[in-house]
Design an enzyme around this catalytic site. Structure first.
Site, PDB file in Angstrom:
ATOM      1  N   ASP A  29     -20.720   9.232 -18.393  1.00  0.00           N
ATOM      2  CA  ASP A  29     -21.366   8.699 -19.602  1.00  0.00           C
ATOM      3  C   ASP A  29     -22.569   9.490 -20.129  1.00  0.00           C
ATOM      4  OD1 ASP A  29     -19.859   6.738 -18.378  1.00  0.00           O
ATOM      5  OD2 ASP A  29     -21.440   5.231 -18.361  1.00  0.00           O
ATOM      6  N   GLU A 211     -19.035  -2.789 -20.178  1.00  0.00           N
ATOM      7  CA  GLU A 211     -19.979  -1.745 -19.801  1.00  0.00           C
ATOM      8  C   GLU A 211     -20.661  -1.184 -21.058  1.00  0.00           C
ATOM      9  OE1 GLU A 211     -18.102   0.049 -15.747  1.00  0.00           O
ATOM     10  OE2 GLU A 211     -17.274   0.966 -17.529  1.00  0.00           O
TER      11      GLU A 211
HETATM   12  C1  FRU Z   1     -19.196   3.594 -17.422  1.00  0.00           C
HETATM   13  C2  FRU Z   1     -19.881   3.338 -16.105  1.00  0.00           C
HETATM   14  C3  FRU Z   1     -21.136   2.537 -16.284  1.00  0.00           C
HETATM   15  C4  FRU Z   1     -21.954   2.894 -15.080  1.00  0.00           C
HETATM   16  C5  FRU Z   1     -21.600   4.352 -14.899  1.00  0.00           C
HETATM   17  C6  FRU Z   1     -21.565   4.801 -13.471  1.00  0.00           C
HETATM   18  O1  FRU Z   1     -18.357   4.685 -17.428  1.00  0.00           O
HETATM   19  O2  FRU Z   1     -18.987   2.709 -15.214  1.00  0.00           O
HETATM   20  O3  FRU Z   1     -20.914   1.147 -16.421  1.00  0.00           O
HETATM   21  O4  FRU Z   1     -23.312   2.690 -15.267  1.00  0.00           O
HETATM   22  O5  FRU Z   1     -20.336   4.548 -15.486  1.00  0.00           O
HETATM   23  O6  FRU Z   1     -21.421   6.193 -13.389  1.00  0.00           O
END
Ligand code: FRU
Length: 492
Positions: A29, A211
């Site tokens: 992300d 998320e």
């Molecule tokens: C989204 C996610 C978020 C989390 C991160 C962990 O892709 O799952 O919810 O904070 O990636 O790397």
């Protein structure tokens, strides 16, 4: 695969040339995107020791134009509270946190701590929210000694804080996800947070965990109306499998987000645009988005060599009137135009039942653009290895599809090439509309009607695509105006 130049690195097969990707190792992300003093900061979920997801850090890069990036040292390392999951960053202009001074207001990062030990032991409350600040425009970061600032001992998926300043109430608002819904918190100083409201247990798509929320105000052009859009990434449960980002159009009163939206809406219908959020403190009237160009279904297995993961093109978001309501448009920022050369627009007419093949060496790093009122044609990207990526526009079913089943390497994971990706296009105008496509070595981004509909997907051809075949599948002469294939300059 042909290499663009011998400049190292960034010449490996599948290495994006005009998209952001980390120098090496794993990225997911985008995090902490904030503009300050002429610099766009991009932080990102980063595993510096491996090509697969693992203990998360915040990687960091900066840019003056969102296209040319400079890699910076890792900004946030895991600590005794846990790994550093996704979150946001803000410029605390009034020094409400007291971390800086009036003359030198701090950048404050707000992120999730993930305690892998508690999780592995089957406990709850393993995700909490922490903050850190920087007084040198992002070069160095100090974690707050009162961390975590939000905890909930019964929660399990409790993460991804996205913070903005809410001017009417002179306070910070945080959007956070908690499993199957979003929560909103308020704070005067970024340290003490109160739960204001919840949203979404009975709204939107729920095929997976929620998320990466983002709550964004939009001015409606030529009116003094304001609408709020809430982004929620969801994994799995996206329309074409795995991860995707839905959005809700509604209202926010400083406490509660409400919507009368009943249908599910997606910012991008392709399989590879996830966890995207917008820049904080961006220049006036600019709402700029970056997403991660992958999907948790196969993100750990894509066939890249020294790095894994890339971001979408920076996209400008607008809320446009469509029918009786509004729709979110996302379209590459104008600066991208400066990278394009050699496009010489012409008219193309293709007879009923006919097709036209255009051979070109520059397809792997190209912009294809035209306007048409036809909704019955195909674009096929082919190569010498007899591989083909097929885009189809069809009135039958009123949809646009992307078929990568024969596009190149697909068998690294069973879901990658199996399904034809479908995008319903009920509101695409009947008049002429624009089709704009960017291909960058291992990705394709398709924008219909200036970003009204978007589709993003990864592809891994074994050889460069060097033929574009345009097929007339309609009962009329197929007319494209202003058709061009331009070369897009690399930025690395
Ligand atoms: C989204 C996610 C978020 C989390 C991160 C962990 O892709 O799952 O919810 O904070 O990636 O790397």
């Amino acid at each position: 695969m042909a290499q663009k130049s011998n400049k190292e690195p960034y010449t490996e097969p599948y290495r994006p040339q005009f998209h952001f990707s980390p120098e090496k190792m794993w990225m997911n992300d985008p995090n902490g995107m904030v503009y300050n003093k002429g610099v766009y900061h991009l932080f990102y979920q980063y595993h510096p020791n491996s090509m697969i997801w693992g203990p998360m850090h915040w990687g960091h890069a900066t840019s003056k134009d969102l296209l040319n990036w400079q890699h910076k040292p890792i900004a946030l390392y895991p600590d005794e509270h846990g790994l550093i999951f996704s979150g946001s960053a803000v410029l605390d202009k009034q020094n409400s946190s007291g971390f800086g001074t009036d003359d030198n207001p701090p950048l404050v990062a707000i992120f999730t701590y993930h305690d892998a030990k508690i999780k592995a032991a089957g406990g709850t409350g393993f995700e909490t929210q922490g903050i850190a600040y920087s007084l040198d425009n992002g070069d160095s970061w100090t974690k707050y000694n009162g961390n975590p600032v939000i905890a909930d001992e019964n929660s399990i998926d409790f993460r991804d804080p996205k913070v903005f300043w809410y001017e009417p109430d002179q306070k910070w608002i945080m959007s956070l996800v908690a499993g199957n819904h979003a929560q909103f918190y308020g704070s005067k100083n970024l340290k003490d947070w109160d739960l204001l409201s919840e949203f979404g247990k009975d709204k939107g798509a729920h095929g997976g965990v929620w998320e990466c929320p983002d709550l964004i105000p939009f001015k409606i052009e030529d009116t003094n109306k304001e609408k709020w859009v809430l982004f929620i990434s969801i994994n799995p449960g996206a329309p074409n499998g795995g991860s995707g980002t839905q959005y809700f159009i509604g209202d926010f009163d400083g406490k509660t987000f409400t919507t009368d939206q009943t249908e599910d809406r997606w910012i991008d219908w392709g399989t590879d645009n996830y966890a995207g959020v917008t820049f904080s403190n961006a220049l006036e009237d600019e709402t700029i988005f970056l997403g991660w160009m992958s999907n948790w279904q196969y993100a750990n297995e894509t066939p890249t060599s020294t790095w894994r993961g890339a971001m979408t093109l920076p996209r400008k978001l607008t809320l446009e009137p469509v029918g009786k309501g509004y729709a979110l448009f996302n379209y590459p920022i104008e600066k991208v135009d400066d990278l394009i050369s050699g496009a010489s627009p012409k008219r193309l007419n293709i007879a009923i039942g006919d097709e036209q093949s255009i051979s070109t060496d520059s397809l792997m790093q190209s912009e294809i653009r035209f306007a048409t009122s036809s909704k019955d044609f195909q674009l096929k990207f082919g190569n010498e290895a007899d591989e083909e990526l097929v885009l189809t526009m069809k009135t039958d079913g009123n949809e646009f599809t992307l078929d990568r089943s024969r596009s190149g390497k697909t068998d690294f994971q069973e879901d990658f090439g199996t399904n034809i990706q479908q995008m319903p296009i009920p509101d695409l105008p009947d008049r002429e509309y624009e089709v704009r496509i960017f291909m960058d070595r291992s990705s394709i981004e398709i924008f219909l009607n200036k970003g009204h509909y978007a589709m993003t997907a990864q592809v891994f051809p074994n050889e460069d695509y060097n033929v574009l075949k345009i097929v007339n599948t309609s009962e009329k002469v197929l007319e494209f105006t202003g058709f061009s294939i331009g070369a897009v300059k690399g930025v690395w």
